[in-house]
Scaffold this motif. Structure first.
Motif, PDB file in Angstrom:
ATOM      1  N   ILE A 201       0.857  -1.179   0.000  1.00  0.00           N
ATOM      2  CA  ILE A 201       0.000   0.000   0.000  1.00  0.00           C
ATOM      3  C   ILE A 201       0.896   1.234   0.000  1.00  0.00           C
ATOM      4  O   ILE A 201       1.831   1.333   0.799  1.00  0.00           O
ATOM      5  CB  ILE A 201      -0.925   0.038   1.240  1.00  0.00           C
ATOM      6  N   THR A 202       0.614   2.151  -0.898  1.00  0.00           N
ATOM      7  CA  THR A 202       1.342   3.411  -0.982  1.00  0.00           C
ATOM      8  C   THR A 202       0.335   4.534  -0.771  1.00  0.00           C
ATOM      9  O   THR A 202      -0.677   4.597  -1.468  1.00  0.00           O
ATOM     10  CB  THR A 202       2.031   3.570  -2.346  1.00  0.00           C
ATOM     11  N   GLU A 203       0.616   5.396   0.201  1.00  0.00           N
ATOM     12  CA  GLU A 203      -0.240   6.547   0.477  1.00  0.00           C
ATOM     13  C   GLU A 203       0.535   7.809   0.137  1.00  0.00           C
ATOM     14  O   GLU A 203       1.644   8.003   0.645  1.00  0.00           O
ATOM     15  CB  GLU A 203      -0.657   6.573   1.946  1.00  0.00           C
ATOM     16  N   VAL A 204      -0.048   8.633  -0.719  1.00  0.00           N
ATOM     17  CA  VAL A 204       0.627   9.845  -1.168  1.00  0.00           C
ATOM     18  C   VAL A 204      -0.284  11.049  -0.939  1.00  0.00           C
ATOM     19  O   VAL A 204      -1.460  11.009  -1.277  1.00  0.00           O
ATOM     20  CB  VAL A 204       0.977   9.767  -2.672  1.00  0.00           C
ATOM     21  N   THR A 205       0.294  12.088  -0.356  1.00  0.00           N
ATOM     22  CA  THR A 205      -0.379  13.387  -0.327  1.00  0.00           C
ATOM     23  C   THR A 205       0.546  14.365  -1.031  1.00  0.00           C
ATOM     24  O   THR A 205       1.767  14.317  -0.869  1.00  0.00           O
ATOM     25  CB  THR A 205      -0.704  13.871   1.103  1.00  0.00           C
ATOM     26  N   GLN A 206      -0.061  15.217  -1.824  1.00  0.00           N
ATOM     27  CA  GLN A 206       0.697  16.189  -2.604  1.00  0.00           C
ATOM     28  C   GLN A 206       0.015  17.538  -2.481  1.00  0.00           C
ATOM     29  O   GLN A 206      -1.194  17.652  -2.661  1.00  0.00           O
ATOM     30  CB  GLN A 206       0.762  15.760  -4.068  1.00  0.00           C
ATOM     31  N   SER A 207       0.792  18.546  -2.182  1.00  0.00           N
ATOM     32  CA  SER A 207       0.306  19.916  -2.154  1.00  0.00           C
ATOM     33  C   SER A 207       1.331  20.751  -2.926  1.00  0.00           C
ATOM     34  O   SER A 207       2.403  21.067  -2.395  1.00  0.00           O
ATOM     35  CB  SER A 207       0.174  20.417  -0.710  1.00  0.00           C
ATOM     36  N   GLY A 208       1.039  21.009  -4.182  1.00  0.00           N
ATOM     37  CA  GLY A 208       2.012  21.690  -5.035  1.00  0.00           C
ATOM     38  C   GLY A 208       3.249  20.836  -5.195  1.00  0.00           C
ATOM     39  O   GLY A 208       3.172  19.693  -5.633  1.00  0.00           O
ATOM     40  N   ASP A 209       4.406  21.355  -4.782  1.00  0.00           N
ATOM     41  CA  ASP A 209       5.669  20.623  -4.896  1.00  0.00           C
ATOM     42  C   ASP A 209       6.020  19.841  -3.631  1.00  0.00           C
ATOM     43  O   ASP A 209       7.066  19.211  -3.559  1.00  0.00           O
ATOM     44  CB  ASP A 209       6.821  21.594  -5.202  1.00  0.00           C
ATOM     45  N   ASP A 210       5.145  19.883  -2.604  1.00  0.00           N
ATOM     46  CA  ASP A 210       5.392  19.194  -1.334  1.00  0.00           C
ATOM     47  C   ASP A 210       4.669  17.852  -1.318  1.00  0.00           C
ATOM     48  O   ASP A 210       3.480  17.776  -1.632  1.00  0.00           O
ATOM     49  CB  ASP A 210       4.911  20.041  -0.155  1.00  0.00           C
ATOM     50  N   PHE A 211       5.405  16.802  -0.932  1.00  0.00           N
ATOM     51  CA  PHE A 211       4.871  15.446  -0.928  1.00  0.00           C
ATOM     52  C   PHE A 211       5.108  14.768   0.417  1.00  0.00           C
ATOM     53  O   PHE A 211       6.113  15.010   1.077  1.00  0.00           O
ATOM     54  CB  PHE A 211       5.588  14.569  -1.966  1.00  0.00           C
ATOM     55  N   SER A 212       4.185  13.879   0.765  1.00  0.00           N
ATOM     56  CA  SER A 212       4.394  12.893   1.818  1.00  0.00           C
ATOM     57  C   SER A 212       4.107  11.548   1.158  1.00  0.00           C
ATOM     58  O   SER A 212       3.020  11.346   0.593  1.00  0.00           O
ATOM     59  CB  SER A 212       3.445  13.130   2.993  1.00  0.00           C
ATOM     60  N   TRP A 213       5.078  10.636   1.200  1.00  0.00           N
ATOM     61  CA  TRP A 213       4.999   9.366   0.470  1.00  0.00           C
ATOM     62  C   TRP A 213       5.239   8.244   1.479  1.00  0.00           C
ATOM     63  O   TRP A 213       6.341   8.090   1.991  1.00  0.00           O
ATOM     64  CB  TRP A 213       6.077   9.353  -0.600  1.00  0.00           C
ATOM     65  N   THR A 214       4.193   7.471   1.774  1.00  0.00           N
ATOM     66  CA  THR A 214       4.285   6.388   2.752  1.00  0.00           C
ATOM     67  C   THR A 214       4.060   5.060   2.066  1.00  0.00           C
ATOM     68  O   THR A 214       3.092   4.898   1.312  1.00  0.00           O
ATOM     69  CB  THR A 214       3.242   6.571   3.879  1.00  0.00           C
ATOM     70  N   GLN A 215       4.933   4.097   2.340  1.00  0.00           N
ATOM     71  CA  GLN A 215       4.732   2.738   1.849  1.00  0.00           C
ATOM     72  C   GLN A 215       4.556   1.829   3.053  1.00  0.00           C
ATOM     73  O   GLN A 215       5.349   1.867   3.999  1.00  0.00           O
ATOM     74  CB  GLN A 215       5.903   2.297   0.970  1.00  0.00           C
ATOM     75  N   ILE A 216       3.474   1.025   2.999  1.00  0.00           N
ATOM     76  CA  ILE A 216       3.126   0.121   4.094  1.00  0.00           C
ATOM     77  C   ILE A 216       3.417  -1.300   3.630  1.00  0.00           C
ATOM     78  O   ILE A 216       2.866  -1.779   2.645  1.00  0.00           O
ATOM     79  CB  ILE A 216       1.648   0.290   4.496  1.00  0.00           C
ATOM     80  N   TYR A 217       4.307  -1.969   4.374  1.00  0.00           N
ATOM     81  CA  TYR A 217       4.809  -3.295   4.025  1.00  0.00           C
ATOM     82  C   TYR A 217       4.150  -4.361   4.896  1.00  0.00           C
ATOM     83  O   TYR A 217       3.424  -4.036   5.838  1.00  0.00           O
ATOM     84  CB  TYR A 217       6.332  -3.333   4.219  1.00  0.00           C
ATOM     85  N   PRO A 218       4.442  -5.657   4.601  1.00  0.00           N
ATOM     86  CA  PRO A 218       3.908  -6.731   5.453  1.00  0.00           C
ATOM     87  C   PRO A 218       4.237  -6.449   6.927  1.00  0.00           C
ATOM     88  O   PRO A 218       5.217  -5.786   7.239  1.00  0.00           O
ATOM     89  CB  PRO A 218       4.645  -7.972   4.961  1.00  0.00           C
ATOM     90  N   THR A 219       3.403  -6.944   7.783  1.00  0.00           N
ATOM     91  CA  THR A 219       3.501  -6.754   9.245  1.00  0.00           C
ATOM     92  C   THR A 219       3.352  -5.288   9.628  1.00  0.00           C
ATOM     93  O   THR A 219       3.801  -4.865  10.680  1.00  0.00           O
ATOM     94  CB  THR A 219       4.810  -7.324   9.863  1.00  0.00           C
ATOM     95  N   ASP A 220       2.722  -4.501   8.760  1.00  0.00           N
ATOM     96  CA  ASP A 220       2.446  -3.084   9.000  1.00  0.00           C
ATOM     97  C   ASP A 220       3.682  -2.219   9.177  1.00  0.00           C
ATOM     98  O   ASP A 220       3.599  -1.114   9.702  1.00  0.00           O
ATOM     99  CB  ASP A 220       1.490  -2.910  10.180  1.00  0.00           C
ATOM    100  N   ALA A 221       4.849  -2.712   8.759  1.00  0.00           N
ATOM    101  CA  ALA A 221       6.034  -1.853   8.743  1.00  0.00           C
ATOM    102  C   ALA A 221       5.767  -0.755   7.729  1.00  0.00           C
ATOM    103  O   ALA A 221       5.164  -0.984   6.686  1.00  0.00           O
ATOM    104  CB  ALA A 221       7.264  -2.665   8.338  1.00  0.00           C
ATOM    105  N   LYS A 222       6.184   0.471   8.034  1.00  0.00           N
ATOM    106  CA  LYS A 222       5.964   1.552   7.083  1.00  0.00           C
ATOM    107  C   LYS A 222       7.124   2.521   7.083  1.00  0.00           C
ATOM    108  O   LYS A 222       7.826   2.666   8.074  1.00  0.00           O
ATOM    109  CB  LYS A 222       4.650   2.268   7.345  1.00  0.00           C
ATOM    110  N   VAL A 223       7.309   3.141   5.937  1.00  0.00           N
ATOM    111  CA  VAL A 223       8.329   4.154   5.760  1.00  0.00           C
ATOM    112  C   VAL A 223       7.658   5.370   5.135  1.00  0.00           C
ATOM    113  O   VAL A 223       6.966   5.240   4.119  1.00  0.00           O
ATOM    114  CB  VAL A 223       9.474   3.668   4.844  1.00  0.00           C
TER     115      VAL A 223
END
Length: 125
Positions: free
Chosen positions: A38-60
């Motif tokens: 699962i990849t969750e992305v929020t974008q506001s103009g040139d600003d991004f938050s990019w989260t990837q959720i891996y098995p066992t709910d590990a996320k970066v």
């Protein structure tokens, strides 16, 4: 914004070779092979938050602004500095062991890592 949304892996190619490039052990590769990242992305103009959720709910989560150096982290916890660029609607960044690009194509999030790993994700919301 085009990238904003929650995305789930639909198809991928080259997963094993990419994981081996990163030094991921075979047993972990096996466990994650069929996982729907699962990849969750929020974008506001040139600003991004990019989260990837891996098995066992590990996320970066990596937060960045296009064209500005930022602190980033890999799934293995390695921290590094990078600058994300955007050209023709395609995001591009160099990680310690590979180069990553992302774009929206045909309504899908398409990611390419070092020309060995291709992942296509469908939008969930």
């Amino acid at each position: 914004m085009a990238f904003t949304g929650r995305w789930e892996t639909e198809t991928q190619e080259g997963y094993d070779a990419f994981c081996k490039l990163l030094g991921i052990p075979d047993d972990i590769i096996e466990k994650g092979r069929d996982y729907k990242l699962i990849t969750e992305v929020t974008q506001s103009g040139d600003d991004f938050s990019w989260t990837q959720i891996y098995p066992t709910d590990a996320k970066v989560t990596n937060k960045f602004t296009i064209g500005k150096e930022c602190d980033m982290e890999t799934i293995g916890g390695k921290k590094f500095k990078a600058t994300v660029s955007m050209e023709g609607g395609k995001l591009s960044v160099t990680f310690p062991n590979y180069h990553h690009t992302s774009e929206i194509s045909g309504g899908k999030l398409v990611e390419v890592n070092t020309l060995t790993h291709f992942r296509k994700s469908k939008r969930l919301c």
